[in-house]
Enzyme design. Structure first.
Site, PDB file in Angstrom:
ATOM      1  N   GLY A  51     -29.564 116.992  12.229  1.00  0.00           N
ATOM      2  CA  GLY A  51     -29.649 117.116  10.759  1.00  0.00           C
ATOM      3  C   GLY A  51     -30.844 116.399  10.186  1.00  0.00           C
ATOM      4  CB  ALA A  87     -33.013 126.040  17.432  1.00  0.00           C
ATOM      5  CG  LEU A 122     -37.400 116.286  14.036  1.00  0.00           C
ATOM      6  CD1 LEU A 122     -37.462 115.004  14.855  1.00  0.00           C
ATOM      7  CD2 LEU A 122     -38.819 116.748  13.702  1.00  0.00           C
ATOM      8  N   GLY A 123     -34.902 120.527  14.462  1.00  0.00           N
ATOM      9  CA  GLY A 123     -34.425 121.702  15.202  1.00  0.00           C
ATOM     10  C   GLY A 123     -33.462 121.387  16.327  1.00  0.00           C
ATOM     11  CB  SER A 124     -31.009 118.667  16.862  1.00  0.00           C
ATOM     12  OG  SER A 124     -29.674 118.885  16.647  1.00  0.00           O
ATOM     13  CG  ASP A 137     -35.495 125.639  12.926  1.00  0.00           C
ATOM     14  OD1 ASP A 137     -36.493 125.788  12.190  1.00  0.00           O
ATOM     15  OD2 ASP A 137     -34.605 124.805  12.711  1.00  0.00           O
ATOM     16  N   PRO A 173     -32.610 113.700  16.840  1.00  0.00           N
ATOM     17  CG  PRO A 173     -33.584 112.048  15.510  1.00  0.00           C
ATOM     18  CD  PRO A 173     -33.911 113.092  16.538  1.00  0.00           C
TER      19      PRO A 173
END
Ligand code: MEV
Length: 323
Positions: free
Chosen positions: A103, A110, A106-108, A152, A101
């Site tokens: 924002g 990067a 969880l580092g989407s 990240d 997901p």
């Protein structure tokens, strides 16, 4: 050029977010799921980049930038031709998709950049070390975060638990021999890391005498937590997570939605629980004493309104699953 694929994990900050921006350590782990994936396919005609989750197809050497979400990939392609060998403007298509997901801490950003970089490098016979990939993904991270600490891109590209300290080589942290059971839940509320980080910076600039000791104390939880993590000492790590959450509340990055999930996890038997990532929405993480409690905590989090809740078993191997 040949067809190739690339993948990258998501990340979870166990301790130390925000303090890491000010030169204190943070403890972060990669998660094999959710994750990002990219593929290069050979095709006739102009080069194309497809962001599958956004239903966007971009023709890099021809189109202007039609959407904000394309900017990181445009920057990635600029590395080719400057730091990396030039890419042909025809004959290939890059597809990027992710189950992380956006924002939610969880580092989407990067992770999708790392997956795309990996696919492009493999397709072009370029071998990059994890450290070199991390350095390039860090440049792309600046689009999302303004002044990212680098945690990240480091944990995602090195794909190992790290104690990250801005400006120093990251310390790899040994995985625990006795597995830890961590439940991750998403409030479903999206944040912009850049805004949450600037909020802390503004408050700290006004009252450094209040904020600096809190920030230093957050960093200490991370330094102590790395050792507790490696020894698999769940009670110790849980206490540090609770302490870290209290400090994050004091610097103003928690939210009622996060605190509702944190209370639900503690009520269901978590040894410790805290927000993870920038805060003001996004994800939280709870530490369970055993797999059965982890399943109960996950259920309690789903009941308390989590948009997503999953359990990660973190031992010498790591596995994340929704049930
Ligand atoms: C974001 O994942 C973590 C923060 O500490 C920002 C950063 O380290 O750049 C909030």
């Amino acid at each position: 050029m040949e067809s190739a694929t690339g993948a990258a994990p998501s990340k979870l900050i166990l301790l130390g977010e925000h303090a890491v921006v000010y030169g204190h350590p943070a403890l972060a782990v990669p998660l094999s799921s959710p994750s990002a994936h990219a593929g290069i396919a050979l095709q006739a005609g102009k080069a194309q980049v497809e962001l599958v989750d956004f239903d966007i197809v971009w023709t890099p050497f021809t189109d202007g930038m039609t959407a904000e979400v394309i900017r990181p990939f445009a920057r990635l392609l600029r590395h080719f031709g400057s730091e990396l060998p030039e890419l042909p403007d025809r004959g290939w298509r890059l597809e990027v998709r992710s189950t992380i997901p956006i924002g939610c801490g969880l580092g989407s950003g990067a992770s999708t950049a790392a997956a795309a970089l990996s696919a492009l490098c493999r397709a072009n016979g370029i071998g990059l070390s994890p450290e070199e990939s991390s350095r390039l993904v860090f440049e792309i991270e600046k689009i999302h975060h303004g002044t990212p600490s680098g945690v990240d891109n480091t944990v995602i590209c090195l794909n190992t638990p790290v104690l990250f300290h801005k400006g120093s080589p990251p310390l790899q942290v040994a995985r625990p021999k006795v597995p830890l059971h961590i439940v991750v839940a998403d409030t479903g509320i999206r944040h912009k890391t850049i805004e949450v980080v600037s909020g802390v910076a503004a408050r700290r600039a006004r009252e450094p005498q209040v904020y600096d000791p809190l920030i230093a104390a957050i960093g200490e939880t991370a330094a102590q937590g790395a050792d507790a993590f490696s020894r698999g000492s769940a009670p110790e790590l849980g206490k540090l997570m609770d302490k870290n959450q209290g400090l994050l509340e004091m610097i103003g990055v928690s939210s009622p939605e996060l605190e509702k999930l944190i209370a639900a996890a503690r009520g269901a038997g978590a040894l410790g629980a805290k927000l993870s990532g920038a805060g003001m929405g996004g994800c939280m993480a709870a530490l369970a004493p055993d797999p059965e409690s982890a399943a109960r905590i996950r259920e309690a989090l789903a009941k308390a309104g989590a948009a997503l809740a999953f359990v990660c078993m973190m031992g010498e191997e790591e596995r994340c699953a929704r049930s």
